[in-house]
Write a protein that holds these residues in place. Structure first.
Motif, PDB file in Angstrom:
ATOM      1  N   UNK A 316       0.829  -1.197   0.000  1.00  0.00           N
ATOM      2  CA  UNK A 316       0.000   0.000   0.000  1.00  0.00           C
ATOM      3  C   UNK A 316       0.870   1.257   0.000  1.00  0.00           C
ATOM      4  N   UNK A 317       1.965   1.233   0.773  1.00  0.00           N
ATOM      5  CA  UNK A 317       2.903   2.352   0.772  1.00  0.00           C
ATOM      6  C   UNK A 317       3.453   2.562  -0.638  1.00  0.00           C
ATOM      7  N   UNK A 318       3.825   1.462  -1.314  1.00  0.00           N
ATOM      8  CA  UNK A 318       4.398   1.567  -2.658  1.00  0.00           C
ATOM      9  C   UNK A 318       3.400   2.165  -3.640  1.00  0.00           C
ATOM     10  N   UNK A 319       2.135   1.758  -3.545  1.00  0.00           N
ATOM     11  CA  UNK A 319       1.100   2.314  -4.415  1.00  0.00           C
ATOM     12  C   UNK A 319       0.985   3.824  -4.211  1.00  0.00           C
ATOM     13  N   UNK A 320       0.974   4.251  -2.968  1.00  0.00           N
ATOM     14  CA  UNK A 320       0.846   5.676  -2.674  1.00  0.00           C
ATOM     15  C   UNK A 320       2.070   6.453  -3.155  1.00  0.00           C
ATOM     16  N   UNK A 321       3.256   5.890  -2.966  1.00  0.00           N
ATOM     17  CA  UNK A 321       4.461   6.582  -3.420  1.00  0.00           C
ATOM     18  C   UNK A 321       4.482   6.719  -4.937  1.00  0.00           C
ATOM     19  N   UNK A 322       4.037   5.694  -5.654  1.00  0.00           N
ATOM     20  CA  UNK A 322       3.974   5.786  -7.114  1.00  0.00           C
ATOM     21  C   UNK A 322       2.996   6.873  -7.550  1.00  0.00           C
ATOM     22  N   UNK A 323       2.003   7.125  -6.723  1.00  0.00           N
ATOM     23  CA  UNK A 323       0.991   8.132  -7.047  1.00  0.00           C
ATOM     24  C   UNK A 323       1.376   9.519  -6.543  1.00  0.00           C
ATOM     25  N   UNK A 324       2.599   9.667  -6.013  1.00  0.00           N
ATOM     26  CA  UNK A 324       3.089  10.983  -5.632  1.00  0.00           C
ATOM     27  C   UNK A 324       2.938  11.353  -4.173  1.00  0.00           C
ATOM     28  N   UNK A 325       2.559  10.406  -3.321  1.00  0.00           N
ATOM     29  CA  UNK A 325       2.393  10.692  -1.896  1.00  0.00           C
ATOM     30  C   UNK A 325       3.706  10.438  -1.148  1.00  0.00           C
ATOM     31  N   UNK A 326       3.949  11.271  -0.129  1.00  0.00           N
ATOM     32  CA  UNK A 326       5.136  11.137   0.700  1.00  0.00           C
ATOM     33  C   UNK A 326       4.731  11.254   2.171  1.00  0.00           C
ATOM     34  N   UNK A 327       5.443  10.535   3.029  1.00  0.00           N
ATOM     35  CA  UNK A 327       5.093  10.542   4.449  1.00  0.00           C
ATOM     36  C   UNK A 327       5.330  11.921   5.053  1.00  0.00           C
ATOM     37  N   UNK A 328       4.257  12.498   5.600  1.00  0.00           N
ATOM     38  CA  UNK A 328       4.319  13.846   6.175  1.00  0.00           C
ATOM     39  C   UNK A 328       4.248  13.819   7.693  1.00  0.00           C
ATOM     40  N   UNK A 329       3.539  12.852   8.248  1.00  0.00           N
ATOM     41  CA  UNK A 329       3.434  12.745   9.699  1.00  0.00           C
ATOM     42  C   UNK A 329       3.250  11.291  10.079  1.00  0.00           C
ATOM     43  N   UNK A 330       3.384  11.027  11.366  1.00  0.00           N
ATOM     44  CA  UNK A 330       3.347   9.661  11.872  1.00  0.00           C
ATOM     45  C   UNK A 330       2.496   9.576  13.122  1.00  0.00           C
ATOM     46  N   UNK A 331       1.923   8.404  13.316  1.00  0.00           N
ATOM     47  CA  UNK A 331       1.519   7.973  14.658  1.00  0.00           C
ATOM     48  C   UNK A 331       2.522   6.919  15.065  1.00  0.00           C
ATOM     49  N   UNK A 332       3.101   7.093  16.252  1.00  0.00           N
ATOM     50  CA  UNK A 332       4.115   6.188  16.745  1.00  0.00           C
ATOM     51  C   UNK A 332       3.606   5.481  18.000  1.00  0.00           C
ATOM     52  N   UNK A 333       3.699   4.169  17.998  1.00  0.00           N
ATOM     53  CA  UNK A 333       3.180   3.342  19.089  1.00  0.00           C
ATOM     54  C   UNK A 333       4.325   2.966  20.020  1.00  0.00           C
ATOM     55  N   UNK A 334       4.119   3.162  21.318  1.00  0.00           N
ATOM     56  CA  UNK A 334       5.149   2.790  22.263  1.00  0.00           C
ATOM     57  C   UNK A 334       5.167   1.278  22.461  1.00  0.00           C
ATOM     58  N   UNK A 335       6.337   0.707  22.375  1.00  0.00           N
ATOM     59  CA  UNK A 335       6.477  -0.743  22.540  1.00  0.00           C
ATOM     60  C   UNK A 335       6.153  -1.133  23.977  1.00  0.00           C
TER      61      UNK A 335
END
Length: 335
Positions: A316-335
């Motif tokens: 899914x990440x690869x599909x979005x990157x091919x379509x011009x999307x880039x990671x702008x923000x994150x939700x980070x889960x504490x282990x």
């Protein structure tokens, strides 16, 4: 920079002017990371004052909203904002209570060393005391706080991938507006999507036993809402994928930014990325659905979009990157 450590305490209305100034400064720094996405509103300070003032006075804020400040030598030098987050209906709230640290956690550059960490530790403790069993930190992908979160055991669980400047073309072939007749097939696809979510991170995504029924109800309601556009891909009588282009949310966009110019794509599923690690297959319907959503945003004068994507879903990440999307923000889960 003072050598005396900052003291951490709950924010009060007396702290409002300095808190507004800090959060406006935070928005300006965030804007440097992506000026199009994190556009600072002309009335940013007034927006922040309304939002934080309402929270501190208890007039509109939920009881489980939390604001802490760091004080040093009579000055507010840091702020944190967190809350116990309601669990979406398709997930099982009994499996855990999430506590979220928002993007508008910020420490002044001249704060005493260790202030950001002291705010984080105090905020985590307060969330745990409020019943949180899972801790999530939200931040821009290149935010100065990200290394601190990583040192404290947080790791990306959700990517918010952004793209700007759309065109309002006609719908791609094979994509059409969704209708009530499509809902059963959408629910079936969603069940596959939810199964993958549980596979990539069972600790974060706990699926409710009545998720299908609840999602069916939400899709039928979504079709009646005028603030969003819903599309499906596939020939008549067939649904290969679906997507919903909806307004930005205060859960994702701090108050100082132009939220009306940001759209969100959360419900997005297509057969081309239903295998987590495999290369997308089966045709261009995923890209076509994104193009349809982008056109809908353009017609609504929305020129930036964030797509919600699990970090551990490479196809899914690869599909979005091919379509011009880039990671702008994150939700980070504490282990």
């Amino acid at each position: 920079m003072s050598a005396t450590p900052a003291s951490i305490r709950p924010a009060t209305l007396r702290d409002l002017p300095e808190t507004v100034a800090l959060l406006t400064q935070a928005a300006q720094r965030r804007s440097l990371l992506d000026p199009q996405l994190w556009r600072v509103a002309a009335d940013a300070s007034a927006r922040v004052e309304r939002a934080v003032g309402a929270a501190l006075s208890g007039t509109t804020s939920p009881a489980r909203d939390l604001w802490l400040v760091a004080e040093n030598a009579g000055r507010i030098v840091g702020v944190s904002h967190a809350m116990i987050v309601p669990v979406p209906p398709i997930y099982d709230a009994a499996a855990g209570v999430p506590g979220l640290l928002f993007d508008d956690c910020f420490t002044s550059p001249d704060a005493p060393s260790g202030t950001a960490e002291a705010l984080l530790v105090a905020t985590e403790a307060a969330l745990s005391a409020m019943g949180a069993s899972t801790l999530i930190a939200s931040c821009a992908a290149a935010d100065a706080l990200r290394p601190l979160y990583e040192r404290h055991g947080y790791e990306p669980v959700t990517l918010y991938m952004a793209k700007h400047r759309f065109v309002a073309d006609a719908l791609p072939p094979g994509v059409r507006p969704a209708s009530a007749e499509d809902v059963p097939a959408i629910v079936t696809l969603s069940a596959k999507h939810r199964q993958i979510l549980a596979e990539v991170n069972a600790r974060f995504w706990h699926i409710h036993s009545e998720a299908d029924r609840r999602f069916d109800s939400w899709m039928r309601r979504s079709l009646t809402l005028k603030d969003r556009d819903m599309f499906v891909a596939g020939s008549a009588g067939e649904v290969r994928g679906y997507i919903i282009a909806q307004p930005g949310s205060a859960l994702l966009v701090p108050a100082a930014h132009e939220i009306a110019a940001i759209g969100v794509i959360d419900d997005f599923c297509d057969q081309t990325f239903t295998h987590v690690s495999a290369a997308p297959d089966g045709g261009p319907s995923g890209e076509d659905l994104l193009a349809a959503a982008e056109g809908a945003f353009r017609r609504r004068a929305v020129d930036s979009a964030i797509v919600v994507c699990p970090a551990a879903w490479p196809s899914k990440v690869a599909l979005l990157e091919r379509s011009g999307y880039r990671t702008a923000k994150l939700w980070m889960l504490r282990r």
